[in-house]
Design a protein around this motif. Structure first.
Motif, PDB file in Angstrom:
ATOM      1  N   MET A   6      41.230  35.475 -36.509  1.00  0.00           N
ATOM      2  CA  MET A   6      40.131  35.538 -35.283  1.00  0.00           C
ATOM      3  C   MET A   6      40.200  36.839 -34.627  1.00  0.00           C
ATOM      4  O   MET A   6      38.986  36.974 -34.348  1.00  0.00           O
ATOM      5  N   GLN A   7      41.324  37.381 -34.584  1.00  0.00           N
ATOM      6  CA  GLN A   7      41.353  38.797 -33.678  1.00  0.00           C
ATOM      7  C   GLN A   7      40.409  39.743 -34.367  1.00  0.00           C
ATOM      8  O   GLN A   7      39.671  40.497 -34.006  1.00  0.00           O
ATOM      9  N   ALA A   8      40.697  39.967 -35.935  1.00  0.00           N
ATOM     10  CA  ALA A   8      39.883  40.690 -36.480  1.00  0.00           C
ATOM     11  C   ALA A   8      38.602  40.556 -36.511  1.00  0.00           C
ATOM     12  O   ALA A   8      37.861  41.581 -36.622  1.00  0.00           O
ATOM     13  N   VAL A   9      37.984  39.207 -36.676  1.00  0.00           N
ATOM     14  CA  VAL A   9      36.658  38.970 -36.574  1.00  0.00           C
ATOM     15  C   VAL A   9      36.087  39.425 -35.466  1.00  0.00           C
ATOM     16  O   VAL A   9      35.190  40.043 -35.517  1.00  0.00           O
ATOM     17  N   HIS A  10      36.729  39.275 -34.306  1.00  0.00           N
ATOM     18  CA  HIS A  10      36.380  39.757 -33.034  1.00  0.00           C
ATOM     19  C   HIS A  10      36.157  41.238 -32.905  1.00  0.00           C
ATOM     20  O   HIS A  10      35.238  41.731 -32.547  1.00  0.00           O
ATOM     21  N   ALA A  11      37.028  41.665 -33.344  1.00  0.00           N
ATOM     22  CA  ALA A  11      37.272  43.241 -33.133  1.00  0.00           C
ATOM     23  C   ALA A  11      36.182  43.698 -34.170  1.00  0.00           C
ATOM     24  O   ALA A  11      35.400  44.682 -33.600  1.00  0.00           O
ATOM     25  N   LEU A  12      36.005  43.502 -35.230  1.00  0.00           N
ATOM     26  CA  LEU A  12      35.046  43.998 -36.209  1.00  0.00           C
ATOM     27  C   LEU A  12      33.678  43.575 -36.003  1.00  0.00           C
ATOM     28  O   LEU A  12      32.760  44.415 -35.702  1.00  0.00           O
ATOM     29  N   SER A  13      33.366  42.249 -35.116  1.00  0.00           N
ATOM     30  CA  SER A  13      32.046  41.831 -34.692  1.00  0.00           C
ATOM     31  C   SER A  13      31.627  42.770 -33.716  1.00  0.00           C
ATOM     32  O   SER A  13      30.514  42.833 -33.310  1.00  0.00           O
ATOM     33  N   ARG A  14      32.575  43.586 -32.987  1.00  0.00           N
ATOM     34  CA  ARG A  14      32.019  44.491 -31.900  1.00  0.00           C
ATOM     35  C   ARG A  14      31.186  45.618 -32.282  1.00  0.00           C
ATOM     36  O   ARG A  14      30.357  45.975 -31.524  1.00  0.00           O
ATOM     37  N   PHE A  15      31.028  45.821 -33.546  1.00  0.00           N
ATOM     38  CA  PHE A  15      30.376  46.842 -34.039  1.00  0.00           C
ATOM     39  C   PHE A  15      29.130  46.470 -35.070  1.00  0.00           C
ATOM     40  O   PHE A  15      28.543  47.483 -35.504  1.00  0.00           O
ATOM     41  N   GLY A  16      29.057  45.146 -35.034  1.00  0.00           N
ATOM     42  CA  GLY A  16      27.733  44.811 -36.001  1.00  0.00           C
ATOM     43  C   GLY A  16      27.994  43.484 -36.318  1.00  0.00           C
ATOM     44  O   GLY A  16      28.972  43.096 -36.215  1.00  0.00           O
ATOM     45  N   ALA A 115      52.566  44.686 -39.537  1.00  0.00           N
ATOM     46  CA  ALA A 115      52.562  45.283 -38.102  1.00  0.00           C
ATOM     47  C   ALA A 115      51.525  46.406 -37.750  1.00  0.00           C
ATOM     48  O   ALA A 115      50.970  46.441 -36.573  1.00  0.00           O
ATOM     49  N   ASP A 116      51.398  47.070 -38.823  1.00  0.00           N
ATOM     50  CA  ASP A 116      50.189  48.240 -38.892  1.00  0.00           C
ATOM     51  C   ASP A 116      48.867  47.363 -38.430  1.00  0.00           C
ATOM     52  O   ASP A 116      48.225  47.902 -37.567  1.00  0.00           O
ATOM     53  N   LEU A 117      48.622  46.510 -39.193  1.00  0.00           N
ATOM     54  CA  LEU A 117      47.437  45.860 -39.111  1.00  0.00           C
ATOM     55  C   LEU A 117      47.215  45.352 -37.609  1.00  0.00           C
ATOM     56  O   LEU A 117      46.004  45.427 -37.090  1.00  0.00           O
ATOM     57  N   ASP A 118      48.070  44.730 -37.046  1.00  0.00           N
ATOM     58  CA  ASP A 118      48.194  44.236 -35.716  1.00  0.00           C
ATOM     59  C   ASP A 118      47.775  45.303 -34.838  1.00  0.00           C
ATOM     60  O   ASP A 118      46.842  45.240 -33.960  1.00  0.00           O
ATOM     61  N   LEU A 119      48.086  46.601 -35.044  1.00  0.00           N
ATOM     62  CA  LEU A 119      48.111  47.814 -34.051  1.00  0.00           C
ATOM     63  C   LEU A 119      46.749  48.131 -34.284  1.00  0.00           C
ATOM     64  O   LEU A 119      46.028  48.421 -33.281  1.00  0.00           O
ATOM     65  N   ILE A 120      46.121  48.040 -35.450  1.00  0.00           N
ATOM     66  CA  ILE A 120      44.799  48.624 -35.796  1.00  0.00           C
ATOM     67  C   ILE A 120      43.695  47.500 -35.348  1.00  0.00           C
ATOM     68  O   ILE A 120      42.799  48.059 -34.672  1.00  0.00           O
ATOM     69  N   ILE A 121      43.914  46.299 -35.424  1.00  0.00           N
ATOM     70  CA  ILE A 121      43.050  45.501 -34.957  1.00  0.00           C
ATOM     71  C   ILE A 121      43.059  45.323 -33.181  1.00  0.00           C
ATOM     72  O   ILE A 121      41.978  45.497 -32.631  1.00  0.00           O
ATOM     73  N   GLY A 122      44.231  45.394 -32.782  1.00  0.00           N
ATOM     74  CA  GLY A 122      44.374  45.732 -31.171  1.00  0.00           C
ATOM     75  C   GLY A 122      43.474  46.814 -30.670  1.00  0.00           C
ATOM     76  O   GLY A 122      42.929  46.692 -29.799  1.00  0.00           O
ATOM     77  N   HIS A 123      43.747  47.952 -31.572  1.00  0.00           N
ATOM     78  CA  HIS A 123      43.001  49.276 -31.100  1.00  0.00           C
ATOM     79  C   HIS A 123      41.505  49.132 -31.342  1.00  0.00           C
ATOM     80  O   HIS A 123      40.639  49.352 -30.477  1.00  0.00           O
ATOM     81  N   LEU A 124      40.916  48.341 -32.206  1.00  0.00           N
ATOM     82  CA  LEU A 124      39.715  48.113 -32.430  1.00  0.00           C
ATOM     83  C   LEU A 124      39.149  47.278 -31.516  1.00  0.00           C
ATOM     84  O   LEU A 124      37.852  47.542 -31.276  1.00  0.00           O
TER      85      LEU A 124
END
Length: 133
Positions: A6-16, A115-124
């Motif tokens: 859900m976090q990833a979808v939210h983060a990526l959806s912000r850009f399109g 752990a990296d993916l959590d960091l990436i998603i959080g930043h996005l």
């Protein structure tokens, strides 16, 4: 609490607007191991400036592993570069075999990637949208 997906979808959806999204399960209950994460998605209207922003953002983060955004096909895939290198690219039939091999033999790598993916998603999720408009 929101799931990683859900976090990833939210983060990526912000850009399109997303047309497609995939994030494998974090843990495989059948084999009892953590799995290498990778994000796959497609925007309805892909934009180079969004891809460049994601690539530069990931490159600048203090991740434990090196990550790459593969845009060679219709779907974009963000994954640890080791996976792409060992599988000889996403088009190679050995991609799923490579993922399984890493999952079953290198749990430390899988946990670092998660752990990296959590960091990436959080930043996005926190990038100013004006940076890509």
């Amino acid at each position: 609490m929101r799931t990683r997906s859900m976090q990833a979808v939210h983060a990526l959806s912000r850009f399109g607007e997303l047309a497609w999204f995939k994030l494998p399960a974090e843990y495989n209950d059948v084999y009892k191991y953590y799995q290498v994460p990778y994000l796959g998605w497609r925007y309805r209207t892909p934009r180079n400036e969004v891809a460049e922003l994601i690539e530069s953002t990931v490159a600048e983060l203090p991740t434990q592993l090196e990550w790459v955004l593969d845009r060679t096909r219709r779907n974009w895939v963000l994954l640890p570069s080791r996976v792409q290198e060992e599988a000889h690219g996403l088009m190679d039939p050995s991609f799923s075999e490579t993922i399984h091999s890493i999952n079953s033999s290198d749990q430390e790598f899988c946990l670092k990637a998660l752990a990296d993916l959590d960091l990436i998603i959080g930043h996005l999720e926190n990038i100013q949208i004006s940076e890509v408009q």
